[in-house]
Design a protein around this motif. Structure first.
Motif, PDB file in Angstrom:
ATOM      1  N   THR A   6      -1.329   7.234  -1.698  1.00  0.00           N
ATOM      2  CA  THR A   6      -2.665   6.796  -2.864  1.00  0.00           C
ATOM      3  C   THR A   6      -2.728   5.782  -3.560  1.00  0.00           C
ATOM      4  O   THR A   6      -1.250   4.780  -4.009  1.00  0.00           O
ATOM      5  CB  THR A   6      -2.488   8.195  -3.367  1.00  0.00           C
ATOM      6  N   ILE A  20       1.107   7.203   5.100  1.00  0.00           N
ATOM      7  CA  ILE A  20       0.468   6.089   5.745  1.00  0.00           C
ATOM      8  C   ILE A  20      -0.275   6.168   6.777  1.00  0.00           C
ATOM      9  O   ILE A  20       0.423   6.298   8.060  1.00  0.00           O
ATOM     10  CB  ILE A  20       0.850   4.376   5.361  1.00  0.00           C
ATOM     11  N   LYS A  27      -5.172   0.754  -1.941  1.00  0.00           N
ATOM     12  CA  LYS A  27      -5.293   1.769  -1.308  1.00  0.00           C
ATOM     13  C   LYS A  27      -6.181   1.727  -0.271  1.00  0.00           C
ATOM     14  O   LYS A  27      -7.522   2.914  -0.805  1.00  0.00           O
ATOM     15  CB  LYS A  27      -5.111   3.272  -2.040  1.00  0.00           C
ATOM     16  N   VAL A  76       0.823   3.486  -5.582  1.00  0.00           N
ATOM     17  CA  VAL A  76       0.599   1.732  -5.672  1.00  0.00           C
ATOM     18  C   VAL A  76       0.996   1.525  -6.457  1.00  0.00           C
ATOM     19  O   VAL A  76       1.755   0.734  -7.322  1.00  0.00           O
ATOM     20  CB  VAL A  76      -1.098   1.680  -5.095  1.00  0.00           C
ATOM     21  N   GLU A 129      -7.168  11.399  -3.991  1.00  0.00           N
ATOM     22  CA  GLU A 129      -8.090  10.519  -4.111  1.00  0.00           C
ATOM     23  C   GLU A 129      -8.561   9.882  -5.517  1.00  0.00           C
ATOM     24  O   GLU A 129      -8.317   9.655  -6.492  1.00  0.00           O
ATOM     25  CB  GLU A 129      -8.007   9.580  -3.417  1.00  0.00           C
ATOM     26  N   THR A 172       0.810  -0.822   0.409  1.00  0.00           N
ATOM     27  CA  THR A 172      -0.128  -0.003   0.112  1.00  0.00           C
ATOM     28  C   THR A 172       0.976   1.376  -0.150  1.00  0.00           C
ATOM     29  O   THR A 172       1.829   1.151   0.072  1.00  0.00           O
ATOM     30  CB  THR A 172      -0.901   0.209   1.060  1.00  0.00           C
TER      31      THR A 172
END
Length: 502
Positions: free
Chosen positions: A121, A190, A163, A125, A308, A118
């Motif tokens: 975003t 994260i 994600k 990834v 995102e 992960t």
């Protein structure tokens, strides 16, 4: 379960008999069985040969060279359940994490091994770690197939990049395997909830977690993991560890891809060796937020993480420019702002209004800006005159606003002057509330480094006072021109409060 050579030979004999008999009905089944047995035998051989030697695996399976810090990471994951790597810029951190993932799946049985990755975003990834996984997979002609974020062997999913939502502690549930490897790439971005979810996957003694990233947020969970005395095996990779600075012998192609001395020396001059961005990008170390720092690194880090989903169109309006006019050797900087998003930048080493104004006109044409806010102190006054004359000639239709940051603030009882108000309400306030998007901002590292420099205190009347530009220049030998242009781009005359942008 390991198969034997007689098992393989027996199926080959059966296939030969079917071929001679012309019976094709069972051929596909037997051939699939043969492939499975051969693959299992090959895997058993790789496990025995490379399971405890990841460096040898990279060198022999992928025909790649790994430099000393990369070797240290590979062996650390082999030997420790949880590994945290603080990394500077340009040292191959995600490339190495992808090597770890590929070694893991190539030396553990499908069905018993799984890789989960992960990042802050989904685009990270897909575009960073899994792009490298695909490259390694092709280079070694490894088993199965890899798409943008998944690895399948014989149609069985053995690895993926995801994600989940930041608050989704169940985002990785459903994975049950003896050998689970979790890779937390760009680990500083994260959130803690996803660290908790990752930890829940890697509970067994044969599971591993690798957290790797640039240490740019002192308030992150990654920072907590990297505190002394913790349970994680910790590593730090500085630009000064790069073979280009140590003289370590590596192939020319590898050296060209790693950070070099020229960049390190340039950033020391540009940012300063005590600046948080220098410590993060060059030294691979965290910095503490200072109590008298106007803009805090922990706040600004979140503003550099891409959204995102694309915000609605109205979030990208209005389109405006901020101009910090250079004088006394400083650089003239023009910054674009599209709604809540900081955009392009134009720069010139000149203090002549007749040269600066055409550059601003070019920026107006390229952006369609409807307003331009110009620092009017000193040379800026002449620039404003040039722009208003150009408006009279019909060369642009943007509203030109003169901004004198030495004047009184719109909240004179709270701020010593307009400069203090700009830095506090916009620089500090928008960073705290993630009210601006700096993820795709041009010249981002330098601008952020400058945002983190000014200090504040209170004047005799109890008002916020922000360190003047001249004092910053005297203290550091450089001026925060890029940061000042950014603040001007987001400024609306008389309305600096964060709620205005909401």
């Amino acid at each position: 379960m390991t198969t034997t050579a007689p098992d393989v030979e027996r199926i080959r004999e059966q296939i030969g008999l079917l071929v001679r008999a012309g019976d094709t009905r069972q051929l596909k089944v037997l051939r699939d069985q043969l492939k499975t047995l051969v693959d299992r035998n090959a895997l058993a051989g790789r496990t025995a040969k490379y399971g405890a030697q990841p460096v040898r695996w990279v060198e022999e399976r992928l025909k790649q060279t790994v430099w000393s810090k990369q070797r240290e990471i590979l062996n650390a994951v082999r030997d420790n359940r949880r590994v945290a790597v603080r990394s500077g810029h340009g040292v191959g951190k995600s490339w190495t994490a992808a090597l770890v993932a590929c070694w893991w799946l190539d030396t553990h049985p499908p069905g018993e091994a799984f890789v989960v990755s992960t990042a802050p975003t989904f685009s990270q990834v897909r575009a960073i770690l899994w792009r490298y996984i695909r490259k390694h997979h092709r280079a070694g002609q490894l088993a199965g197939r890899v798409n943008q974020t998944e690895w399948l062997i014989d149609d069985e999913l053995v690895g993926y990049g995801r994600k989940p939502a930041d608050t989704d502690t169940d985002g990785f549930q459903g994975i049950h395997a003896r050998y689970v490897l979790v890779v937390l790439d760009e680990a500083c971005g994260i959130p803690e909830q996803l660290w908790t979810a990752a930890d829940a996957l890697a509970t067994g003694p044969d599971c591993r977690i690798l957290a790797i990233g640039n240490p740019d947020n002192p308030a992150s969970h990654f920072r907590k993991v990297c505190m002394p005395g913790g349970s994680w095996h910790q590593m730090s990779i500085s630009a000064f560890d790069s073979p280009n600075l140590t003289g370590e012998d590596v192939p020319e192609e590898m050296g060209a891809a790693l950070v070099g001395r020229e960049w390190v020396e340039e950033k020391a001059r540009e940012w300063g060796e005590e600046n948080p961005v220098y410590r993060s990008k060059v030294l691979g170390e965290f910095s503490e937020d200072g109590p008298n720092q106007v803009v805090r690194g922990s706040d600004i880090a979140a503003c550099r993480t891409a959204w995102e989903t694309r915000p609605p169109a109205d979030k990208f309006l209005p389109v405006e420019l901020g101009v910090d006019v250079g004088g006394g050797g400083d650089e003239t900087v023009i910054r674009e702002r599209r709604g809540f998003q900081a955009g392009r930048e134009w720069r010139a080493h000149t203090d002549r209004p007749e040269q600066i104004a055409p550059l601003i006109l070019q920026a107006i044409r390229e952006t369609g800006a409807t307003a331009v806010k110009v620092d009017s102190i000193g040379i800026g006054f002449g620039v404003i005159g040039e722009l208003r004359n150009a408006e009279g000639r019909g060369e642009h239709r943007a509203r030109i606003t003169a901004v004198n940051v030495a004047e009184a603030a719109s909240q004179p009882s709270k701020f010593m002057n307009l400069r203090a108000e700009l830095w506090w309400e916009l620089g500090r306030g928008l960073s705290e509330s993630r009210g601006w998007d700096l993820a795709t901002m041009a010249n981002a590292d330098t601008t952020v480094a400058q945002l983190l420099e000014p200090r504040w205190d209170v004047d005799p009347k109890g008002r916020v006072r922000v360190e003047p530009k001249d004092e910053i220049r005297k203290r550091l030998g450089r001026s925060p021109d890029n940061a000042d242009a950014l603040l001007l781009a987001f400024y609306a005359a008389g309305r600096t409060r964060v709620r205005w942008l909401g």
